[in-house]
Write an enzyme that holds these catalytic residues in place. Sequence first.
Site, mmCIF file in Angstrom:
data_model
loop_
_atom_site.group_PDB
_atom_site.id
_atom_site.type_symbol
_atom_site.label_atom_id
_atom_site.label_comp_id
_atom_site.label_asym_id
_atom_site.label_seq_id
_atom_site.Cartn_x
_atom_site.Cartn_y
_atom_site.Cartn_z
ATOM 1 N N HIS A 75 -4.068 -4.705 -0.355
ATOM 2 C CA HIS A 75 -3.750 -5.240 0.966
ATOM 3 C C HIS A 75 -3.827 -6.762 0.955
ATOM 4 O O HIS A 75 -4.903 -7.328 1.174
ATOM 5 C CB HIS A 75 -4.721 -4.683 2.012
ATOM 6 C CG HIS A 75 -4.516 -3.247 2.336
ATOM 7 N ND1 HIS A 75 -3.613 -2.826 3.288
ATOM 8 C CD2 HIS A 75 -5.083 -2.135 1.820
ATOM 9 C CE1 HIS A 75 -3.651 -1.505 3.357
ATOM 10 N NE2 HIS A 75 -4.526 -1.068 2.473
ATOM 11 N N CYS A 120 0.836 -1.204 0.000
ATOM 12 C CA CYS A 120 0.000 0.000 0.000
ATOM 13 C C CYS A 120 0.875 1.260 0.000
ATOM 14 O O CYS A 120 1.666 1.454 -0.903
ATOM 15 C CB CYS A 120 -0.990 -0.028 1.157
ATOM 16 S SG CYS A 120 -2.332 1.175 0.965
ATOM 17 N N GLU A 143 -2.885 -8.778 3.179
ATOM 18 C CA GLU A 143 -3.251 -9.255 4.519
ATOM 19 C C GLU A 143 -4.754 -9.222 4.760
ATOM 20 O O GLU A 143 -5.255 -9.835 5.706
ATOM 21 C CB GLU A 143 -2.509 -8.440 5.589
ATOM 22 C CG GLU A 143 -3.061 -7.064 5.881
ATOM 23 C CD GLU A 143 -2.668 -5.991 4.880
ATOM 24 O OE1 GLU A 143 -3.023 -4.823 5.115
ATOM 25 O OE2 GLU A 143 -2.013 -6.316 3.869
#
Length: 213
Positions: free
Chosen positions: A191, A82, A193
């Site tokens: 992202h 990011c 994650e």
Amino acid sequence: MKIAVVDYGMGNLRSVTKALEHVAGDLANIVLTADPAIVAEADKVVFPGQGAMPDCMKELTERGLKQAVLDAAQNKPFLGICVGAQLLFESSEEGHTPGLGVFKGKVVRFPKEKMLDAQGQKLKVPHMGWNEMFKVQDHPLWAGIPDGERFYFVHSYHFQPSENIAVLESAYPYRFAAAVARDNIFAIQCHPEKSHHAGLSLLKNFVNWNGNT
């Protein structure tokens, strides 16, 4: 093996750390750290970021982590996520901020005049939610992930590289570079994650990656 997650006070650090711990298992020790010495001694480095790029650069510099990040990007497997990925470019339109200059190019805002869908309806900025990713060049971190897989995005600015380093693209509504890579560095706008199985697969590929393409 030690993987350092750089903590400069800007980013969804707990989610990134927990996701890496989940995929690494016994393969690696994941360390969330604000200590430049620990970043320097780590085998691999993850550089996340969230928020405004001027604030991120300010915190990175004031906490003494700027040089440690630049050094890590020179010689070890390195993952930017990011705003951490955006900081690797020369500059950003967000606050006219200078970046770290690891990659040639800049970070630009989605232009209001182009933000229309196929029906002519206005699209919102930031670009937020799930979107498809398409392979432009092969890369080990994309191994085993189907083309067109959906990842989670939250951003108003995107990469505009001036060298041939794009490995993944997404579209909102036009195509833009969503991940770039060169040598030992992989940087992604979305992202992983927060991207469920596909994102965890990418992070596991990073844990197993030796930095070669």
